[in-house]
Write a protein that holds these residues in place. Structure first.
Motif, PDB file in Angstrom:
ATOM      1  N   ALA A 192     -27.940  28.637  84.406  1.00 44.17           N
ATOM      2  CA  ALA A 192     -26.561  28.356  84.015  1.00 44.17           C
ATOM      3  C   ALA A 192     -26.313  28.855  82.606  1.00 44.17           C
ATOM      4  O   ALA A 192     -27.171  28.760  81.724  1.00 44.17           O
ATOM      5  CB  ALA A 192     -26.314  26.858  84.092  1.00 44.17           C
ATOM      6  N   SER A 193     -25.118  29.428  82.369  1.00 45.10           N
ATOM      7  CA  SER A 193     -24.790  29.893  81.014  1.00 45.10           C
ATOM      8  C   SER A 193     -23.576  29.135  80.498  1.00 45.10           C
ATOM      9  O   SER A 193     -22.892  29.588  79.600  1.00 45.10           O
ATOM     10  CB  SER A 193     -24.473  31.381  81.083  1.00 45.10           C
ATOM     11  N   HIS A 194     -23.290  27.970  81.092  1.00 44.85           N
ATOM     12  CA  HIS A 194     -22.153  27.165  80.649  1.00 44.85           C
ATOM     13  C   HIS A 194     -22.600  25.711  80.608  1.00 44.85           C
ATOM     14  O   HIS A 194     -23.656  25.345  81.109  1.00 44.85           O
ATOM     15  CB  HIS A 194     -20.979  27.336  81.611  1.00 44.85           C
ATOM     16  N   TYR A 195     -21.776  24.859  79.994  1.00 49.57           N
ATOM     17  CA  TYR A 195     -22.139  23.445  79.856  1.00 49.57           C
ATOM     18  C   TYR A 195     -22.118  22.763  81.206  1.00 49.57           C
ATOM     19  O   TYR A 195     -21.189  22.960  82.011  1.00 49.57           O
ATOM     20  CB  TYR A 195     -21.159  22.738  78.909  1.00 49.57           C
ATOM     21  N   ILE A 196     -23.139  21.968  81.497  1.00 49.08           N
ATOM     22  CA  ILE A 196     -23.221  21.253  82.769  1.00 49.08           C
ATOM     23  C   ILE A 196     -23.316  19.764  82.502  1.00 49.08           C
ATOM     24  O   ILE A 196     -24.160  19.303  81.731  1.00 49.08           O
ATOM     25  CB  ILE A 196     -24.455  21.735  83.574  1.00 49.08           C
ATOM     26  N   LEU A 197     -22.414  19.004  83.122  1.00 48.16           N
ATOM     27  CA  LEU A 197     -22.428  17.545  82.992  1.00 48.16           C
ATOM     28  C   LEU A 197     -23.682  16.975  83.641  1.00 48.16           C
ATOM     29  O   LEU A 197     -24.187  17.520  84.629  1.00 48.16           O
ATOM     30  CB  LEU A 197     -21.195  16.944  83.692  1.00 48.16           C
ATOM     31  N   ASP A 198     -24.183  15.874  83.104  1.00 48.83           N
ATOM     32  CA  ASP A 198     -25.257  15.151  83.793  1.00 48.83           C
ATOM     33  C   ASP A 198     -24.715  14.620  85.121  1.00 48.83           C
ATOM     34  O   ASP A 198     -23.543  14.223  85.217  1.00 48.83           O
ATOM     35  CB  ASP A 198     -25.737  13.969  82.944  1.00 48.83           C
TER      36      ASP A 198
END
Ligand SMILES: Nc1c(NC[C@H](O)[C@H](O)[C@H](O)CO)[nH]c(=O)[nH]c1=O
Ligand SMILES: CC(=O)[C@@H](O)COP(=O)(O)O
Length: 181
Positions: free
Chosen positions: A4-10
């Motif tokens: 992933a190259s973007h922010y990922i929520l928990d």
């Protein structure tokens, strides 16, 4: 999530296991299999129960979800498939109509994660379907789980009244008890 190259929520946590239906169009079988693998892994990480059904192509995915939303008992849905541009404008129809239908159902309160790839070539699809790559299948499952979590959070605040489907989702002949029904 790998690649992933973007922010990922928990991932959300659940008091009781959410019931997820994966609707997959295996038009490109290897791609679809990788999307399903990624989605299942995320769903299982969150403790969800997962069922899987197949439809011929991406255009049938929203219809299957709409049917299951009315006729079965799932908390949310994961739409998976792959649309690769060909020679004609049919690509635009398949992409736009499948994604628009999923979005409209989402606006009606149905918890859907959209993992239908819309790409120019097979290589782009491989990278995005790979669970160790961009894992778009896992991302779609995570999206559905987040929406289920929000739905449950707000259902509790409305004392379990939960979501009332709009008229368009009421089964023909069913009334809501109002005088004008
Ligand atoms: N070209 C792709 C399709 N086309 C088929 C449609 O989705 C649909 O099944 C058909 O028009 C009958 O209603 N489907 C994909 O999933 N991917 C494609 O690249
Ligand atoms: C996305 C499609 O529908 C496409 O694969 C169909 O190919 P073509 O546009 O060459 O008929």
């Amino acid at each position: 999530m790998a690649g992933a190259s973007h922010y990922i929520l928990d991932l959300p946590k659940f008091d009781s296991a959410p019931r997820l239906l994966i609707v997959v169009a295996p038009y490109y079988k290897m791609i679809a299999d990788n999307l399903v693998s990624g989605a299942k892994a995320v769903a299982e990480d969150a403790g969800a129960k997962v069922d899987i059904v197949e439809v011929p192509g991406a255009l049938e995915v929203p219809t299957a979800i709409a049917m299951a939303a009315r006729m079965a008992d799932y908390d949310g849905f994961v739409a998976l498939g792959c649309v690769i541009r060909g020679e004609t404008t049919h690509y635009d129809t398949v992409c736009n109509d499948s994604s628009r239908a999923l979005t409209l159902m989402g606006l009606d309160g149905i918890c859907i994660g959209n993992g239908i790839l819309t790409v120019e070539n097979h290589m782009q699809a491989e990278v995005r379907a790979d669970p160790k790559g961009q894992n778009k299948g896992g991302g779609a499952a995570a999206a559905a789980l987040h929406l289920i979590s929000l739905s449950r959070k707000w259902a509790r605040r409305t004392k379990g009244i939960g979501f009332k489907p709009s008229e368009s989702f009421r089964i023909a002949g069913e009334t809501d008890g109002s005088k004008n029904a």
